[in-house]
Design an enzyme around this catalytic site. Structure first.
Site, PDB file in Angstrom:
ATOM      1  N   SER A 155       2.569  -0.493   7.788  1.00  0.00           N
ATOM      2  CA  SER A 155       3.884  -1.136   7.864  1.00  0.00           C
ATOM      3  C   SER A 155       3.763  -2.530   8.483  1.00  0.00           C
ATOM      4  O   SER A 155       3.011  -3.353   7.980  1.00  0.00           O
ATOM      5  CB  SER A 155       4.858  -0.233   8.624  1.00  0.00           C
ATOM      6  OG  SER A 155       6.188  -0.629   8.412  1.00  0.00           O
ATOM      7  N   ASP A 178       7.896   4.936  -0.208  1.00  0.00           N
ATOM      8  CA  ASP A 178       7.964   4.068   0.964  1.00  0.00           C
ATOM      9  C   ASP A 178       9.370   3.525   1.232  1.00  0.00           C
ATOM     10  O   ASP A 178       9.759   3.317   2.366  1.00  0.00           O
ATOM     11  CB  ASP A 178       7.010   2.875   0.792  1.00  0.00           C
ATOM     12  CG  ASP A 178       5.760   3.005   1.653  1.00  0.00           C
ATOM     13  OD1 ASP A 178       5.857   3.603   2.740  1.00  0.00           O
ATOM     14  OD2 ASP A 178       4.706   2.510   1.246  1.00  0.00           O
ATOM     15  N   HIS A 192       7.999   6.641   4.158  1.00  0.00           N
ATOM     16  CA  HIS A 192       7.335   5.568   4.878  1.00  0.00           C
ATOM     17  C   HIS A 192       6.686   6.144   6.143  1.00  0.00           C
ATOM     18  O   HIS A 192       7.325   6.863   6.900  1.00  0.00           O
ATOM     19  CB  HIS A 192       8.379   4.501   5.232  1.00  0.00           C
ATOM     20  CG  HIS A 192       7.770   3.252   5.787  1.00  0.00           C
ATOM     21  ND1 HIS A 192       6.804   2.547   5.123  1.00  0.00           N
ATOM     22  CD2 HIS A 192       7.988   2.588   6.956  1.00  0.00           C
ATOM     23  CE1 HIS A 192       6.470   1.490   5.853  1.00  0.00           C
ATOM     24  NE2 HIS A 192       7.162   1.503   6.964  1.00  0.00           N
TER      25      HIS A 192
END
Length: 540
Positions: free
Chosen positions: A210, A335, A440
């Site tokens: 991320s 995601d 995610h």
């Protein structure tokens, strides 16, 4: 005879040698970690809380640590960098947070010249830490499983987040990117010192997820890391993501200034530097009121800036700096779910239908530069395979796909193309993680070997996918090729440059999990069709 048996047992216990580094000399002084036994002839030294820089000055680059006398006992994690708590009404952590942790495996002999993997955590540049357990006793970023299974050294580090790490006016009085400078200082410290820990300073692999994955990308693109990074892995994030670079940083700086009673004129930076750090941190909150017209991703307003120093230009123009870096980048196939669920909450409800108009509003926000024409073109691309009356499952899945593509997948593919285009010796690999329910950050537990360290919480298939990911990641760290390096892999992962190929990572993977041209129709829409549309005139 009984006496002989006793003698043999005694001999075996005395012959068992402890493999350890003992006291290690670093540039700041001597350190000693904790030695743990993992099995016969398998030990590990764990160093927690070694300073890689001094306590940072407010809105300043990190400075070298002055050092210490005697032997530092590096046994305990240090505080995380000062940040908001999860519900954003309080803070935790400290400004004194520039420390790193090191896991050194000894397998049959004391570690020597091992590959080094440096982890950069995510958290939207607002939160995050690699300093010990986050919840109960569950420490997600323990390097033990990766280090032991892959025979590599793992390093995790702290860097400033939120207002203290990324607030910027876009001018020299508050240039920004302090958190990125912290990461860079840690990478440079590892490069200078890791040989003393049994590591190879010329074989450093960065990996992150991320905001940490975008950070990995930034660190390969800045000219300040020349010659220090050999390889890099970006999991769900690259420098080209729409949240990676802030175009108008002064707007956020003024909002923070107003919240802490600072002027917004030429005195603003001086006032902010003197403001209480907790108040500054509380002023840098993330608005979670996403809607299709104001998507959550646009509220991530504390991140990197093109400052003319760390980033001398827009990231898309800096890929020549990564020409010698081997690079893996990929995404989870859902995601975008975390973000889209804030913008269109009905996608998570079996009882509430998702209105197709909500999808159009979300697309209108993502394509706002191109006006109504942009939204219409986008919607026709995303609804091309729908029946005349699409069912709810299709509509909800399309909403998640839109978020995944825009926020993560398309920018990642764009970064892979740019990396491959500029690479000289650097190799390029692409993946899609599709283990069921991969929202995610769901890949993290597998990369860090949680199915092995917390076996009761997982099924055997989870251990399979974890074993595969650790094998690919550590093989890559050793050789630059995820298929070669001593750990067995289930499928040969081809280079991205041989026909835009990528690997789908899953517990049940076989040769049919090698694909090509990831979501090409959608990648082409966002990267070439949409930009070529005319921008609307004022009257439209």
């Amino acid at each position: 005879r009984p006496g002989c048996l006793n003698l043999r047992v005694r001999l075996n216990t005395t012959l068992h040698t402890i493999l350890e580094l003992g006291v290690v000399h670093t540039e700041g002084g001597m350190v000693e970690g904790e030695n743990i036994r993992l099995g016969w002839s398998r030990h590990m030294d764990v160093f927690r809380g070694i300073p890689f820089a001094d306590i940072p000055g407010r809105f300043e680059k990190p400075k070298k640590h002055p050092g210490w006398d005697g032997v530092m006992k590096a046994m305990k994690y240090k505080p995380r960098c000062l940040q908001l708590n999860l519900i954003q009404i309080g803070t935790m952590g400290s400004e004194d947070c520039l420390y790193l942790n090191i896991w050194v495996p000894h397998q049959g002999a004391v570690a020597s010249n091992l590959p080094v993997m440096v982890w950069i955590y995510g958290g939207g540049f607002l939160i995050g830490s690699s300093m010990g357990p986050n919840f109960l006793d569950d420490y997600l970023y323990s390097g033990e499983e990766i280090a032991d299974r892959g025979n590599v050294i793992v390093v995790t580090l702290g860097y400033r987040v939120g207002s203290l790490g990324f607030l910027s006016t876009g001018e020299s009085d508050l240039p920004g990117n302090y958190g990125l400078w912290d990461q860079q200082a840690a990478i440079a410290w590892v490069h200078r010192n890791i040989r003393s820990f049994g590591g190879d300073p010329d074989n450093i692999t960065l990996f992150g997820e991320s905001a940490g994955a975008a950070s990995v990308s930034f660190q390969t693109l800045t000219p300040h890391n020349k010659g220090m990074i050999r390889r890099a892995i970006s999991q769900s994030g690259v420098a080209l993501c729409p949240w990676g670079i802030i175009k108008n940083p002064r707007k956020m700086a003024e909002e923070v200034a107003l919240k802490v009673n600072c002027p917004t004129d030429s005195r603003m930076a001086a006032c902010l530097k003197l403001t209480d750090s907790v108040q500054l941190t509380l002023a840098g909150t993330l608005s979670l009121n996403g809607s299709p017209d104001n998507p959550l991703v646009y509220n991530l307003v504390l991140s990197a800036v093109v400052d003319g120093d760390f980033l001398p230009d827009h990231p898309s123009n800096l890929f020549h700096n990564a020409k010698d870096v081997d690079y893996i980048a990929g995404v989870n196939d859902m995601d975008g779910h975390f973000f889209t669920a804030f913008d269109i909450p009905s996608i998570n409800s079996m009882l509430v239908d998702t209105d197709v108009d909500d999808l159009k509003r979300l697309l209108a926000a993502y394509t706002s530069d191109k006006g109504i024409k942009g939204m219409e073109e986008a919607f026709s691309v995303y609804s091309a395979d729908w029946s005349t009356t699409p069912d709810q499952e299709t509509v909800k899945k399309t909403a998640v796909d839109i978020g995944t593509d825009y926020i993560f997948l398309v920018p990642t593919q764009a970064a892979l193309y740019l990396h491959a285009k500029h690479a000289t010796t650097g190799r390029t690999y692409s993946y899609m993680f599709s283990e069921p329910n991969p929202d995610h950050a769901d890949d993290l537990q597998y990369v860090f070997g949680k199915p092995f360290s917390s076996p009761l919480a997982y099924w055997p298939r989870h251990r399979d996918v974890s074993r595969y990911m650790i094998a690919y990641w550590t093989n890559f760290a050793k050789t630059g090729d995820p298929n070669q390096g001593g750990s067995k892999v289930p499928v040969t992962w081809p280079l991205f440059t041989s026909g835009d190929q990528y690997l789908e990572i899953h517990h049940d993977m076989d040769r049919s999990y090698v694909h090509q041209k990831m979501r090409m129709r959608f990648v082409q829409f966002w990267t070439s069709v949409l930009p070529s549309l005319p921008s609307p005139t004022k009257s439209e």
